[in-house]
Motif scaffolding. Structure first.
Motif, short mmCIF file in Angstrom:
data_model
loop_
_atom_site.label_atom_id
_atom_site.label_comp_id
_atom_site.label_asym_id
_atom_site.label_seq_id
_atom_site.Cartn_x
_atom_site.Cartn_y
_atom_site.Cartn_z
N ALA A 46 0.74 -1.26 -0.27
CA ALA A 46 0.16 -0.01 -0.19
C ALA A 46 0.96 1.04 -0.37
O ALA A 46 2.03 1.37 0.67
CB ALA A 46 -0.47 -0.34 0.70
N GLU A 47 0.23 2.29 -0.82
CA GLU A 47 1.29 3.69 -0.59
C GLU A 47 0.87 3.87 1.02
O GLU A 47 -0.29 4.58 1.64
CB GLU A 47 0.36 3.99 -1.43
N PRO A 48 2.42 4.08 1.27
CA PRO A 48 2.30 4.94 2.83
C PRO A 48 1.78 5.93 3.07
O PRO A 48 1.01 6.68 4.38
CB PRO A 48 3.89 4.28 3.09
N ASP A 49 1.69 6.58 1.64
CA ASP A 49 1.48 8.03 2.37
C ASP A 49 -0.37 7.94 1.98
O ASP A 49 -0.34 9.06 1.77
CB ASP A 49 1.74 9.03 1.67
N LEU A 50 -1.03 6.94 1.73
CA LEU A 50 -2.13 6.66 1.31
C LEU A 50 -2.96 5.82 1.71
O LEU A 50 -3.25 4.14 1.68
CB LEU A 50 -2.82 7.14 0.13
N PRO A 51 -2.99 5.82 3.22
CA PRO A 51 -3.29 3.95 4.18
C PRO A 51 -4.59 3.62 4.41
O PRO A 51 -5.77 4.98 4.33
CB PRO A 51 -2.68 4.98 5.62
N SER A 52 -5.00 3.12 3.55
CA SER A 52 -6.30 2.33 3.72
C SER A 52 -6.83 1.78 5.36
O SER A 52 -5.79 1.56 6.23
CB SER A 52 -6.73 1.37 2.91
N GLU A 53 -7.70 2.39 5.66
CA GLU A 53 -8.43 2.10 6.68
C GLU A 53 -8.69 0.82 7.37
O GLU A 53 -10.24 1.11 6.46
CB GLU A 53 -9.00 3.19 7.53
N ASP A 54 -9.36 0.52 8.30
CA ASP A 54 -10.62 -0.66 8.44
C ASP A 54 -11.62 -0.02 8.78
O ASP A 54 -12.15 0.76 9.19
CB ASP A 54 -9.93 -0.96 10.87
N PHE A 55 -12.43 -1.16 7.69
CA PHE A 55 -13.37 -0.51 7.55
C PHE A 55 -14.68 -0.12 8.92
O PHE A 55 -15.77 0.23 9.35
CB PHE A 55 -14.54 -1.19 6.37
N GLY A 56 -14.12 -1.33 9.98
CA GLY A 56 -14.80 -1.77 11.26
C GLY A 56 -14.77 -0.88 12.27
O GLY A 56 -15.00 -0.23 13.30
N ALA A 57 -13.60 0.13 12.22
CA ALA A 57 -13.03 1.09 12.52
C ALA A 57 -14.11 2.06 13.83
O ALA A 57 -13.79 2.43 14.78
CB ALA A 57 -11.34 1.83 12.57
N PHE A 58 -14.61 2.79 12.81
CA PHE A 58 -15.52 3.79 13.82
C PHE A 58 -16.21 2.71 14.95
O PHE A 58 -16.35 3.80 15.92
CB PHE A 58 -16.74 3.60 12.30
#
Length: 412
Positions: free
Chosen positions: A180-192
């Motif tokens: 993954a691009e280090p400056d464009l991290p993908s977040e866990d969808f259920g983190a909220f």
């Protein structure tokens, strides 16, 4: 381009869902229950606050900030709740390592600072904990156990509250470095929900709002019901999230919201459309959005294709983009009526009936008229549960699943 056939092919959806976004969404209720159990084990029930804080500062990024916005919406005006975003992003190997935060000048001994992180390694949050300690603020930390931020909480006499990772966290951790691009991290969808649950439990304990365990457990039950309703093997015509995803194809959605709960859901939907579907959306709150977005309603996107060039050859042209309005509202039933299905339909596999929009305020009527006058489609998404937290869950479940389906169908 949207692949409509994929939405009605559960096996193809599963193959396309490489990062298990749908699984993470389906597990939202379980994460609430686990977070509650772990918060009790961390000693939240034994907390004896001296009084309600003057203000609560929720520091983090991504879903942690959205959880802070949700707390502010649910708490109302009784206590100042302010999400605290990062103020700088320095060069670093990983995006989160370079973030930094700064306390506002007024923060002091009467205030509570909550540091929230799904990773628990941000040096900027650890520095913020030191700032808060030096100013005499009360401190709480929501982070995975054993991570540097959780350990820093003990050093500054803060209350450590565990962050519950997703069931797929191990699979994600096994991905090769640099995938993954280090400056464009993908977040866990259920983190909220993993951030919001301990935040609400803490707010209830210190008297900021009423969010007892039974209400949070009922929210988990509701999310389970909604996950069944929006499940991948439900046909598109019976699945509101798939229907919404198909409706969004080829459009730029204007996410208009009425009220603080709907505003949080609209901001969340904007972020999820960008992250999961690579799609732009513009959010705003009524009534100011009626003037702020008027140019998009009356301009070329609002009018659709160029009608002045009617006879040109369109065979090889992509479908033109057009704006559409999604109006998010919290419309609890009037006193003495049924609770909008709060107890479920009795058979969650059955397609839900479209909720009645509820009494329209003058501002909502004006929004409907503006869209109709310019032939712009307006769809209302209503959270019908009486409790604001349950209405928020209703709206976020629908829009999260819709963003996931849209991303999977367009990238297939």
């Amino acid at each position: 381009m949207l692949d409509d056939s994929l939405l009605d092919d559960p096996a193809a959806l599963q193959r396309a869902d490489r990062d298990h976004a749908l699984l993470a969404l389906a597990g939202a209720g379980a994460r609430i229950r686990t977070a509650l159990r772990q918060a009790r084990a961390a000693g939240l029930a034994e907390l004896r606050p001296d009084g309600r804080p003057r203000g609560i500062l929720v520091a983090g990024h991504g879903s942690a900030l959205t959880a802070g916005q949700a707390l502010a919406a649910l708490a109302g005006t009784g206590t100042l709740v302010q999400p605290l975003p990062p103020v700088d992003a320095l060069s670093a190997a990983l995006f989160s390592d370079g973030l930094s935060w700064q306390l506002p000048g007024w923060a002091g001994p009467l205030d509570l600072v909550v540091l929230a992180s799904a990773d628990g390694t941000e040096t900027g949050l650890i520095s913020l904990a030191e700032q808060a300690y030096a100013r005499g603020c009360a401190i709480a930390v929501i982070a995975p156990e054993g991570r540097p931020l959780a350990e820093a909480a003990l050093q500054v006499r803060g209350l450590p509250l565990p962050y519950v990772p997703s069931a797929t966290a191990e699979d994600e951790a096994e991905q090769p470095a640099g995938a993954a691009e280090p400056d464009l991290p993908s977040e866990d969808f259920g983190a909220f929900w993993a951030h919001l649950t301990p935040l609400l439990a803490l707010a209830d304990r210190i008297g900021v709002l009423a969010a007892p365990a039974r209400e949070l457990e009922a929210t988990a039950d509701l999310l389970d019901e909604l996950a069944v309703r929006h499940r991948p093997d439900a046909a598109a015509y019976r699945n509101p999230a798939k229907d919404l995803a198909a409706q969004l194809a080829g459009t730029v959605p204007l996410l208009w919201s009425e009220g603080p709960v709907a505003a949080v859901a609209a901001e969340r939907f904007t972020a999820m459309l960008a992250d999961r579907a690579g799609r732009p959306a513009v959010a705003g709150q009524l009534p100011e959005v009626l003037s702020a977005h008027r140019g998009m309603i009356t301009g070329r996107l609002g009018a659709g294709a160029d009608a002045g060039d009617f006879f040109r050859d369109r065979v090889d042209e992509p479908d033109p983009l057009a704006v559409q309005v999604l109006l998010l509202r919290h419309t609890p039933p009037e006193e003495g009526t049924a609770d909008g299905g709060a107890e479920g339909t009795g058979n969650p596999a059955e397609p839900p009936s479209a909720p009645e929009p509820g009494p329209a305020t003058p501002t909502v009527r004006r929004a409907r008229r503006l869209a109709a006058d310019h032939e712009v489609r307006l769809t209302e998404l209503a959270g019908t549960r009486t409790l604001p937290l349950h209405a928020l869950a209703e709206l976020i479940a629908l829009t999260d699943f819709a963003a996931a389906y849209l991303g999977l169908a367009e990238q297939h």
